[in-house]
Design a protein around this motif. Structure first.
Motif, PDB file in Angstrom:
ATOM      1  N   LEU A  37      13.484   9.205   5.805  1.00 46.05           N
ATOM      2  CA  LEU A  37      13.527   7.745   5.936  1.00 46.05           C
ATOM      3  C   LEU A  37      13.043   7.318   7.315  1.00 46.05           C
ATOM      4  CD1 LEU A  37      16.891   6.830   4.181  1.00 46.05           C
ATOM      5  CD2 LEU A  37      14.571   6.633   3.262  1.00 46.05           C
ATOM      6  N   ASP A  38      13.445   8.053   8.340  1.00 46.76           N
ATOM      7  CA  ASP A  38      12.976   7.754   9.698  1.00 46.76           C
ATOM      8  C   ASP A  38      11.455   7.856   9.770  1.00 46.76           C
ATOM      9  OD1 ASP A  38      15.628   7.501  10.493  1.00 46.76           O
ATOM     10  OD2 ASP A  38      15.725   9.503  11.400  1.00 46.76           O
ATOM     11  N   MET A  39      10.908   8.931   9.212  1.00 46.46           N
ATOM     12  CA  MET A  39       9.459   9.154   9.245  1.00 46.46           C
ATOM     13  C   MET A  39       8.725   8.088   8.426  1.00 46.46           C
ATOM     14  SD  MET A  39       6.919  11.041  10.347  1.00 46.46           S
ATOM     15  CE  MET A  39       7.630  12.584  10.842  1.00 46.46           C
ATOM     16  N   LEU A  40       9.252   7.754   7.264  1.00 43.72           N
ATOM     17  CA  LEU A  40       8.621   6.718   6.436  1.00 43.72           C
ATOM     18  C   LEU A  40       8.548   5.395   7.195  1.00 43.72           C
ATOM     19  CD1 LEU A  40      10.305   7.528   3.013  1.00 43.72           C
ATOM     20  CD2 LEU A  40       7.841   7.592   3.467  1.00 43.72           C
ATOM     21  N   ARG A  41       9.649   5.013   7.806  1.00 45.89           N
ATOM     22  CA  ARG A  41       9.676   3.744   8.546  1.00 45.89           C
ATOM     23  C   ARG A  41       8.700   3.758   9.718  1.00 45.89           C
ATOM     24  NH1 ARG A  41      15.627   4.361   7.772  1.00 45.89           N
ATOM     25  NH2 ARG A  41      16.092   3.117   5.942  1.00 45.89           N
ATOM     26  N   ARG A  42       8.612   4.888  10.412  1.00 42.36           N
ATOM     27  CA  ARG A  42       7.666   4.987  11.535  1.00 42.36           C
ATOM     28  C   ARG A  42       6.215   4.884  11.052  1.00 42.36           C
ATOM     29  NH1 ARG A  42      11.248   8.904  13.442  1.00 42.36           N
ATOM     30  NH2 ARG A  42       9.927  10.610  12.717  1.00 42.36           N
ATOM     31  N   ASN A  43       6.000   5.113   9.781  1.00 43.87           N
ATOM     32  CA  ASN A  43       4.647   5.077   9.234  1.00 43.87           C
ATOM     33  C   ASN A  43       4.398   3.867   8.345  1.00 43.87           C
ATOM     34  OD1 ASN A  43       2.997   7.650   9.965  1.00 43.87           O
ATOM     35  ND2 ASN A  43       5.138   8.260   9.815  1.00 43.87           N
TER      36      ASN A  43
ATOM     37  N   ASP B 269       0.846  -1.186   0.000  1.00 38.47           N
ATOM     38  CA  ASP B 269       0.000   0.000   0.000  1.00 38.47           C
ATOM     39  C   ASP B 269       0.887   1.243   0.000  1.00 38.47           C
ATOM     40  OD1 ASP B 269      -2.429  -1.381   0.085  1.00 38.47           O
ATOM     41  OD2 ASP B 269      -2.401  -1.485   2.278  1.00 38.47           O
ATOM     42  N   PRO B 270       0.399   2.335  -0.546  1.00 37.03           N
ATOM     43  CA  PRO B 270       1.180   3.573  -0.508  1.00 37.03           C
ATOM     44  C   PRO B 270       1.418   4.028   0.928  1.00 37.03           C
ATOM     45  CG  PRO B 270      -0.697   3.782  -2.001  1.00 37.03           C
ATOM     46  CD  PRO B 270      -0.856   2.485  -1.256  1.00 37.03           C
ATOM     47  N   THR B 271       2.564   4.606   1.160  1.00 38.55           N
ATOM     48  CA  THR B 271       2.862   5.206   2.454  1.00 38.55           C
ATOM     49  C   THR B 271       2.368   6.644   2.417  1.00 38.55           C
ATOM     50  OG1 THR B 271       4.788   3.794   2.751  1.00 38.55           O
ATOM     51  CG2 THR B 271       4.679   5.790   4.095  1.00 38.55           C
ATOM     52  N   LEU B 272       1.570   6.989   3.407  1.00 41.18           N
ATOM     53  CA  LEU B 272       1.004   8.334   3.509  1.00 41.18           C
ATOM     54  C   LEU B 272       1.465   8.940   4.826  1.00 41.18           C
ATOM     55  CD1 LEU B 272      -2.618   7.529   2.284  1.00 41.18           C
ATOM     56  CD2 LEU B 272      -0.654   8.292   0.920  1.00 41.18           C
ATOM     57  N   LEU B 273       2.375   9.881   4.737  1.00 38.43           N
ATOM     58  CA  LEU B 273       2.926  10.498   5.938  1.00 38.43           C
ATOM     59  C   LEU B 273       1.916  11.441   6.577  1.00 38.43           C
ATOM     60  CD1 LEU B 273       6.524  11.272   4.652  1.00 38.43           C
ATOM     61  CD2 LEU B 273       5.817   9.453   6.210  1.00 38.43           C
ATOM     62  N   PRO B 274       2.043  11.648   7.882  1.00 36.48           N
ATOM     63  CA  PRO B 274       1.156  12.617   8.554  1.00 36.48           C
ATOM     64  C   PRO B 274       1.548  14.046   8.187  1.00 36.48           C
ATOM     65  CG  PRO B 274       2.762  11.780  10.103  1.00 36.48           C
ATOM     66  CD  PRO B 274       2.959  11.001   8.816  1.00 36.48           C
ATOM     67  N   VAL B 275       0.655  14.963   8.448  1.00 34.68           N
ATOM     68  CA  VAL B 275       0.918  16.378   8.192  1.00 34.68           C
ATOM     69  C   VAL B 275       2.126  16.820   9.017  1.00 34.68           C
ATOM     70  CG1 VAL B 275      -0.014  18.706   8.496  1.00 34.68           C
ATOM     71  CG2 VAL B 275      -1.474  16.874   7.608  1.00 34.68           C
ATOM     72  N   ASP B 276       3.005  17.548   8.373  1.00 30.13           N
ATOM     73  CA  ASP B 276       4.187  18.099   9.017  1.00 30.13           C
ATOM     74  C   ASP B 276       3.825  19.504   9.491  1.00 30.13           C
ATOM     75  OD1 ASP B 276       6.629  19.336   9.618  1.00 30.13           O
ATOM     76  OD2 ASP B 276       7.686  18.355   7.969  1.00 30.13           O
ATOM     77  N   PRO B 277       3.820  19.769  10.798  1.00 31.34           N
ATOM     78  CA  PRO B 277       3.432  21.089  11.290  1.00 31.34           C
ATOM     79  C   PRO B 277       4.319  22.214  10.759  1.00 31.34           C
ATOM     80  CG  PRO B 277       4.165  19.700  13.105  1.00 31.34           C
ATOM     81  CD  PRO B 277       4.178  18.862  11.871  1.00 31.34           C
ATOM     82  N   ALA B 278       5.522  21.887  10.367  1.00 30.77           N
ATOM     83  CA  ALA B 278       6.421  22.909   9.837  1.00 30.77           C
ATOM     84  C   ALA B 278       5.946  23.434   8.487  1.00 30.77           C
ATOM     85  CB  ALA B 278       7.827  22.351   9.710  1.00 30.77           C
ATOM     86  N   ALA B 279       5.177  22.656   7.759  1.00 34.56           N
ATOM     87  CA  ALA B 279       4.711  23.081   6.436  1.00 34.56           C
ATOM     88  C   ALA B 279       3.889  24.357   6.517  1.00 34.56           C
ATOM     89  CB  ALA B 279       3.918  21.958   5.769  1.00 34.56           C
ATOM     90  N   ALA B 280       3.019  24.453   7.496  1.00 30.84           N
ATOM     91  CA  ALA B 280       2.188  25.652   7.642  1.00 30.84           C
ATOM     92  C   ALA B 280       3.045  26.876   7.949  1.00 30.84           C
ATOM     93  CB  ALA B 280       1.143  25.446   8.735  1.00 30.84           C
ATOM     94  N   GLU B 281       4.089  26.698   8.744  1.00 21.89           N
ATOM     95  CA  GLU B 281       4.976  27.812   9.053  1.00 21.89           C
ATOM     96  C   GLU B 281       5.711  28.287   7.805  1.00 21.89           C
ATOM     97  OE1 GLU B 281       7.455  27.195  12.535  1.00 21.89           O
ATOM     98  OE2 GLU B 281       5.888  25.943  13.423  1.00 21.89           O
TER      99      GLU B 281
END
Length: 137
Positions: free
Chosen positions: A72-78, A11-23
Motif C-alpha cells: 500500500l505504501d508503494m502503491l501510494r508513492r506511485n 490509469d493503471p498503477t504500474l509499480l517499479p521493478v523490485d530489486p528483491a525479485a531478482a534475488e
C-alpha cells in the motif's frame, strides 16, 4: 470541469521493478531478502506463501499483512489513490497481488470472514484476472 486521465476510470498503477525479485528468482533465502529489503512486497509475499504452504497459518498471516502494508505504501508513492487497476500483467505489481492473495488465504484459514471478503474484492478490483493467476478462482 477538468478531465484527468482515462475517462473510464483511473490509469493503471504500474509499480517499479523490485530489486528483491531478482534475488528471489536467483534462489536467495526469502527471509534474508526480506531482511535486506524490508520494503519489498515480493519478499514478504514469498515468506507468506511458504508459511501458508507449510501449515503455519498465523505466521503466514503476519508475513502477508506486512507485504500488504508495504505494498500500500508503494502503491501510494506511485500515484495510486486508493482505487483503480493494478494489473497482474505488469510483473512488478505481482508482489502486491501475491501479498494480497496470501492475506486472503490466511484470513480464510483463520476464519476472519470480513477480511477474507474484503481481500477477495480488492484482488478482483485490482485485476479481474489476478485470482485465477494466483490459483484462487
Amino acid at each position: 470541469m477538468t478531465l484527468h486521465g482515462n475517462l473510464l476510470g483511473p490509469d493503471p498503477t504500474l509499480l517499479p521493478v523490485d530489486p528483491a525479485a531478482a534475488e528471489l528468482d536467483g534462489g536467495a533465502d526469502p527471509a534474508k531478502v526480506a531482511a535486506d529489503h524490508p520494503t519489498s512486497a515480493i519478499a514478504w509475499a514469498q515468506l507468506a506463501e511458504n508459511a501458508l504452504d507449510a501449515g503455519e497459518t498465523v505466521t503466514g498471516y503476519a508475513y502477508a499483512r506486512t507485504g500488504y502494508h508495504r505494498s500500500l505504501d508503494m502503491l501510494r508513492r506511485n500515484g495510486w489513490k486508493g482505487f483503480g487497476p493494478v494489473p497482474w500483467s505488469h510483473e512488478p505489481n505481482r508482489g502486491f497481488l501475491r501479498a494480497l492473495a496470501a492475506l486472503h488465504r490466511a484470513a480464510v484459514a483463520i476464519g476472519e470472514s470480513d477480511e477474507a471478503e474484503r481481500t477477495a474484492t480488492f484482488l478482483v478490483e485490482s485485476d479481474p484476472a489476478a485470482p485465477a493467476a494466483l490459483g484462487l478462482a
